[in-house]
Write a protein that holds these residues in place. Structure first.
Motif, short mmCIF file in Angstrom:
data_model
loop_
_atom_site.label_atom_id
_atom_site.label_comp_id
_atom_site.label_asym_id
_atom_site.label_seq_id
_atom_site.Cartn_x
_atom_site.Cartn_y
_atom_site.Cartn_z
N LEU A 333 -13.06 -17.29 -3.62
CA LEU A 333 -11.95 -17.03 -4.53
C LEU A 333 -11.97 -15.59 -5.04
N LEU A 334 -13.16 -15.07 -5.32
CA LEU A 334 -13.25 -13.69 -5.80
C LEU A 334 -12.84 -12.70 -4.72
N ILE A 335 -13.26 -12.97 -3.48
CA ILE A 335 -12.85 -12.11 -2.37
C ILE A 335 -11.33 -12.14 -2.19
N LEU A 336 -10.76 -13.33 -2.28
CA LEU A 336 -9.31 -13.47 -2.11
C LEU A 336 -8.55 -12.77 -3.24
N GLU A 337 -9.08 -12.82 -4.47
CA GLU A 337 -8.42 -12.14 -5.59
C GLU A 337 -8.32 -10.64 -5.31
N ILE A 338 -9.39 -10.06 -4.79
CA ILE A 338 -9.38 -8.63 -4.48
C ILE A 338 -8.53 -8.35 -3.24
N ALA A 339 -8.64 -9.22 -2.24
CA ALA A 339 -7.88 -9.02 -1.00
C ALA A 339 -6.38 -9.06 -1.24
N ILE A 340 -5.93 -9.94 -2.15
CA ILE A 340 -4.50 -10.02 -2.45
C ILE A 340 -3.99 -8.70 -3.01
N ASP A 341 -4.77 -8.09 -3.93
CA ASP A 341 -4.35 -6.80 -4.48
C ASP A 341 -4.39 -5.71 -3.42
N GLY A 342 -5.34 -5.81 -2.49
CA GLY A 342 -5.37 -4.86 -1.39
C GLY A 342 -4.12 -4.97 -0.53
N MET A 343 -3.66 -6.19 -0.31
CA MET A 343 -2.43 -6.38 0.47
C MET A 343 -1.21 -5.88 -0.30
N LYS A 344 -1.23 -6.03 -1.63
CA LYS A 344 -0.12 -5.50 -2.44
C LYS A 344 -0.03 -3.99 -2.30
N LEU A 345 -1.18 -3.32 -2.40
CA LEU A 345 -1.20 -1.86 -2.29
C LEU A 345 -0.76 -1.42 -0.89
N ALA A 346 -1.21 -2.16 0.11
CA ALA A 346 -0.81 -1.82 1.48
C ALA A 346 0.70 -1.99 1.66
N SER A 347 1.25 -3.06 1.10
CA SER A 347 2.69 -3.30 1.21
C SER A 347 3.48 -2.23 0.46
N LEU A 348 2.94 -1.80 -0.68
CA LEU A 348 3.63 -0.78 -1.48
C LEU A 348 3.72 0.54 -0.75
N ASN A 349 2.69 0.86 0.03
CA ASN A 349 2.64 2.14 0.73
C ASN A 349 3.08 2.06 2.19
N THR A 350 3.59 0.89 2.59
CA THR A 350 4.06 0.72 3.96
C THR A 350 5.52 1.15 4.06
N PRO A 351 5.89 1.94 5.06
CA PRO A 351 7.31 2.29 5.24
C PRO A 351 8.18 1.04 5.36
N ASN A 352 9.39 1.14 4.84
CA ASN A 352 10.28 -0.02 4.82
C ASN A 352 10.54 -0.61 6.21
N THR A 353 10.57 0.27 7.22
CA THR A 353 10.86 -0.22 8.57
C THR A 353 9.75 -1.09 9.13
#
Length: 470
Positions: A333-353
């Motif tokens: 659960l702790l790994i997933l909590e951090i991984a989810i935020d990592g995916m958020k940051l990746a999505s935020l910095n990913t080009p829209n296309t």
């Protein structure tokens, strides 16, 4: 330079030097001749309205009566064909006005400058905010321009009791801030406290806009993540809060408005509650409250129950894990909590296309391969996915992350000390909420603590308009 000179050439040399006109291509000055008098106009290219300034300059050339140039006040009233005109004699104030977008006119023989506020700022459209969306209602939102934001509030509250007080903060940035309130409804002590804190602020610049302002108003405790301000990008929400006697702080260059004072019940409310009939609004509000509690307690409670499978009734046996556990559940659960935020940051910095395709790939990898590899159990993924989505049921990011931090704390306490850790964790979270104070000095859980049923009822149940007015 202590004062404006009556010699126009002295003024030109002084302000050219102080504004670094030889180094700044966008700070423009030009000389004019009005009734045989030499004049100089200073402005920032990009802030001045070209069409308006062209007509004003044309009108200056058409002046034939020298009596209109008797003094600065006479000139501003008789010869300047524009509504927003001011007279200043302080050089520092004039420089600040020029850099803020106003045009300064110096006339030979005048020991004052005529300020023409014909500025315009680059801005985006007042579209609906991405975060504060509604199913029904207004689709406009605040932008990064202070004057337009205050105009959106004025459009909804047409009473002279609505006051918009201007303050400039930051020795270098001189950021414009507007304090909005309704005279007769606002808490005068709180208003004085907010105003004094901003006026006495000793900072060079508000580098983080509204976050810098919030840190100036309240010295936050790092271990208490619960937000003390309600942030909103919606003019209708801001107007509603002002009508309830709250204070709205509008910061230039920021589309978010700070509302004070704010308890946890204020922060949980959103515009959707009021754009539907009372029954639907109450349902939405109660749903949000229940989901908030589940967001905090779901995974810690699951960890606790898996530690005592013998006490579980048969109808709850489905929550037990029958697969092989290769990684401890708490660590999963702790790994997933951090991984989810990592995916958020990746999505935020990913080009829209690429966002859609990479999101699909990420979902496949996390949802399928993570289980097959043995790192995670499917139930851990399910519960983490729920709390992640449930976080977005809250109107503000700040409250969502506060719940996340408290959930992680409760997970660690439960995993380390079982039922005792779970109980102590809940008590500490409750103490943290109770000890938290709003800017007005009230408890963060008011009207629950201290208990006030009349006010609490309004926060829980969406009443009809006539009932609220009474």
């Amino acid at each position: 330079m202590m004062a404006i000179s009556t010699n126009i050439f002295t003024n030109i040399d002084e302000f050219k030097g102080r504004l670094n006109c030889d180094k700044n291509f966008d700070i423009v000055y030009r000389t004019l001749t009005i009734c045989n008098r030499t004049c100089a106009l200073f402005f920032v290219d990009g802030f001045a309205k070209d069409g308006v300034m062209s007509r004003i300059i044309t009108s200056f050339y058409a002046i034939k009566d020298e009596n209109q140039l008797k003094d600065a006040h006479t000139f501003s009233k008789a010869a300047v064909p524009y509504g927003e005109v001011a007279i200043l004699h302080d050089p520092d104030a004039i420089i600040t006005a020029i850099l803020s977008g106003q045009s300064a006119l110096f006339v030979d023989g005048f020991d004052q400058a005529v300020l023409i506020d014909a500025r315009t700022y680059p801005q985006r459209s007042t579209s609906e905010p991405d975060k504060d969306k509604v199913f029904r209602g207004s689709r406009d939102g605040f932008v990064e321009t202070l004057v337009l934001n205050t105009a959106l509030i004025r459009r909804r509250i047409r009473t002279p009791d609505l006051c918009v007080q201007h303050i400039s903060v930051g020795s270098d940035s001189k950021t414009d801030i507007a304090i909005c309130y309704i005279d007769g409804r606002v808490d005068t002590k709180l208003l004085e406290k907010v105003t004094n804190k901003l006026k006495e602020a000793k900072v060079t610049a508000l580098t983080m806009n509204q976050e810098s302002v919030s840190e100036l108003l309240i010295r936050k405790k790092w271990y208490n993540p619960f937000p003390k301000f309600k942030f909103t990008e919606r003019p209708d929400t801001t107007a509603a809060q002002l009508l309830e006697g709250d204070i709205a702080i509008v910061v230039d260059n920021s589309p978010s408005v700070l509302i004070v004072p704010s308890t946890i019940f204020h922060i949980m409310e959103e515009a959707n509650d009021y754009y539907f009939p009372p029954l639907t609004g109450t349902y939405l509000r109660l749903t949000r409250m229940v989901i908030m509690i589940l967001t905090l307690l779901l995974t810690p409670t699951w960890i606790l129950l898996t530690q005592f499978p013998e006490v579980l009734p048969n109808w709850l046996s489905f929550i037990l894990i029958t697969d092989e556990i290769k990684v401890p559940l708490l660590l999963q659960l702790l790994i997933l909590e951090i991984a989810i935020d990592g995916m958020k940051l990746a999505s935020l910095n990913t080009p829209n296309t690429l966002t859609t395709s990479l999101s699909i790939i990420g979902a496949i990898i996390v949802g399928d391969y993570a289980v097959q590899s043995g790192w995670f159990n499917s139930q851990a993924l399910l519960y983490t996915a729920f709390v992640t989505l449930a976080n977005y049921s809250q109107p503000g990011f700040e409250l969502g992350y506060a719940l996340k931090f408290m959930r992680i704390f409760l997970l660690i306490m439960t995993g380390a000390f079982n039922i005792w850790g779970y109980s102590i964790g809940l008590v500490l979270i409750f103490i943290m909420l109770v000890a938290n104070k709003t800017m007005s000095g009230r408890c963060y859980l008011y009207p629950l603590i201290p208990f006030d049923w009349k006010v609490l009822k309004r926060h829980i149940f969406r009443a009809q308009l006539d009932s609220e007015n009474n």
